[in-house]
Enzyme design. Structure first.
Site, mmCIF file in Angstrom:
data_model
loop_
_atom_site.group_PDB
_atom_site.id
_atom_site.type_symbol
_atom_site.label_atom_id
_atom_site.label_comp_id
_atom_site.label_asym_id
_atom_site.label_seq_id
_atom_site.Cartn_x
_atom_site.Cartn_y
_atom_site.Cartn_z
ATOM 1 N N LYS A 11 -12.424 -5.720 14.759
ATOM 2 C CA LYS A 11 -11.412 -4.515 14.331
ATOM 3 C C LYS A 11 -11.988 -4.241 13.292
ATOM 4 O O LYS A 11 -11.954 -5.381 12.386
ATOM 5 C CB LYS A 11 -10.582 -4.310 14.784
ATOM 6 C CG LYS A 11 -8.761 -5.954 14.190
ATOM 7 C CD LYS A 11 -8.728 -5.697 13.095
ATOM 8 C CE LYS A 11 -7.931 -6.422 12.872
ATOM 9 N NZ LYS A 11 -7.898 -6.815 11.836
ATOM 10 N N ASP A 137 -2.722 -9.464 16.685
ATOM 11 C CA ASP A 137 -3.314 -8.001 17.079
ATOM 12 C C ASP A 137 -4.047 -8.419 18.237
ATOM 13 O O ASP A 137 -5.211 -7.863 18.516
ATOM 14 C CB ASP A 137 -4.994 -8.449 15.952
ATOM 15 C CG ASP A 137 -4.292 -8.482 14.339
ATOM 16 O OD1 ASP A 137 -3.564 -7.610 14.210
ATOM 17 O OD2 ASP A 137 -4.806 -8.510 13.063
HETATM 18 O O1 C5P Z 1 0.711 -13.075 14.691
HETATM 19 P P1 C5P Z 1 -0.936 -13.858 14.022
HETATM 20 O O2 C5P Z 1 -0.216 -15.591 14.556
HETATM 21 O O3 C5P Z 1 -1.361 -13.800 14.006
HETATM 22 O O4 C5P Z 1 0.025 -13.900 12.724
HETATM 23 C C1 C5P Z 1 -0.760 -15.122 11.809
HETATM 24 C C2 C5P Z 1 0.822 -15.233 10.506
HETATM 25 O O5 C5P Z 1 0.471 -14.108 9.302
HETATM 26 C C3 C5P Z 1 1.952 -15.028 10.456
HETATM 27 O O6 C5P Z 1 1.545 -16.873 11.082
HETATM 28 C C4 C5P Z 1 2.310 -14.916 9.808
HETATM 29 O O7 C5P Z 1 2.484 -15.402 8.234
HETATM 30 C C5 C5P Z 1 1.965 -13.711 9.353
HETATM 31 N N1 C5P Z 1 2.131 -12.690 9.934
HETATM 32 C C6 C5P Z 1 3.200 -11.557 9.742
HETATM 33 N N2 C5P Z 1 3.438 -10.357 10.020
HETATM 34 C C7 C5P Z 1 3.677 -9.720 10.418
HETATM 35 C C8 C5P Z 1 1.764 -9.944 11.918
HETATM 36 C C9 C5P Z 1 1.398 -11.488 11.453
HETATM 37 O O8 C5P Z 1 4.053 -12.445 8.223
HETATM 38 N N3 C5P Z 1 3.327 -8.496 11.473
#
Ligand code: C5P
Length: 306
Positions: A11, A137
């Protein structure tokens, strides 16, 4: 059925605005996510054992329990322990550490694939709930297309599909950026407080809804990503790549997610190819290799490989 092969598309973020700091450490977001025709291949096979085995043709992708694909299989195995194990083969086409959700899409494919192999009959909503436990995501990657994502990125509303959006995707080969680093730096630098107070997500949403001939031009002018504010000053090569793409016949240029990918929207695929040729030409004397793809928007998420 004992095996299947799925397509897991990447994406890009057409819009990424950080609207709040959440108490759980995450950020509240307003994003427009768009699937693209650049996909990994995920092959899943039922095995006679209880083991989960992951294989990948890309040397930088771990194949142990830290891989999101492994976590996706484990999540379903814990919920449905009677079905045994699976063997998963990832063929990588999506670059790693690129802000293109490659790992998230692979994990989404594993949820969709195991649901089918084990005949679990999970609904798209149920799959998305499981996906949200794996990463922000991953829920989007299940159904893909053109989507407004809010909350952590897991609260999804479908938008009118953007068809035939011509794209040039550019990724500095040796530069991957940690998403956690980008968000944590945004927070540490207090950038939320210094933002323009009015959001312009409504304008890009209107452009997507209009679906007239000029909508691709309008969308390209309204591209926005708050994470550029931390990534571009820290990685001047990404700022430079953005300038290079802007100097071409691009309609609009933006970093995707937390980078390091920068993409351009072009008038059509011929124009996208000219932009890609020019970027390839420009880098002949430069030491840092940039990988370039010409592609287009995709209207679906996880699908059969064929
Ligand atoms: O959710 P995911 O594990 O993909 O996110 C990776 C990192 O990105 C999280 O540990 C966080 O630090 C950051 N993040 C965030 N806010 C979001 C999505 C991701 O701070 N809405």
């Amino acid at each position: 059925m004992s095996s299947l092969s799925l397509k897991a598309p990447a994406k890009v973020n057409l819009y990424l605005e950080i609207t709040g700091n959440r108490p759980d450490g995450y950020h509240d977001l307003v994003m427009v996510l768009q699937s693209i025709n650049l996909s990994d291949r995920i092959d899943i096979r039922i095995t006679g054992t209880d083991q989960i085995h992951v294989h990948c043709d890309h040397p930088e992708v771990p194949t142990d329990h830290t891989n999101l694909v492994h976590k996706a299989a484990k999540l379903l195995q814990n919920l449905y322990p009677d079905f045994g194990g699976v063997e998963i083969f990832i063929t990588k086409n999506i670059p790693v550490g690129a802000g293109l959700a490659g790992g998230s899409s692979d994990a989404a494919a594993v949820l969709v694939g195991i649901d089918r192999l084990w005949n679990l009959g999970l609904t798209q909503g149920e799959l998305q709930e499981l996906a949200a436990q794996l990463g922000s995501d991953v829920p989007f990657c299940i159904g893909g297309g053109t989507v407004l994502a809010v909350g952590r990125g897991e609260v999804l509303s479908p938008l009118p599909p953007l068809e035939n959006l011509a794209l040039v995707i550019c990724k500095p080969r040796n530069l991957g950026i940690s998403t956690a680093w980008a968000y944590n730096t945004f927070r540490a630098q207090g950038l939320l407080a210094t933002k323009t107070p009015h959001s312009h997500s409504s304008q890009i949403l209107a452009a997507i809804a209009s679906r007239d001939e000029s909508s691709h031009h309008q969308i390209a002018r309204l591209l926005y990503n708050d994470l550029e504010r931390v990534v571009l000053p820290t990685y001047p090569q990404i700022a430079e790549l953005k300038k290079q793409l802007q100097a071409q016949e691009s309609l609009g240029v933006l970093m995707s997610g937390s980078g390091s990918t920068v993409f351009a929207i072009a008038r059509n695929l011929e124009s996208a190819q000219r932009i890609a040729d020019s970027i390839n030409q420009d880098q002949q004397d430069k030491p840092d290799q940039i990988d370039v793809w010409v592609t287009s928007s995709a209207i679906n998420g996880i699908q059969d490989w064929n």
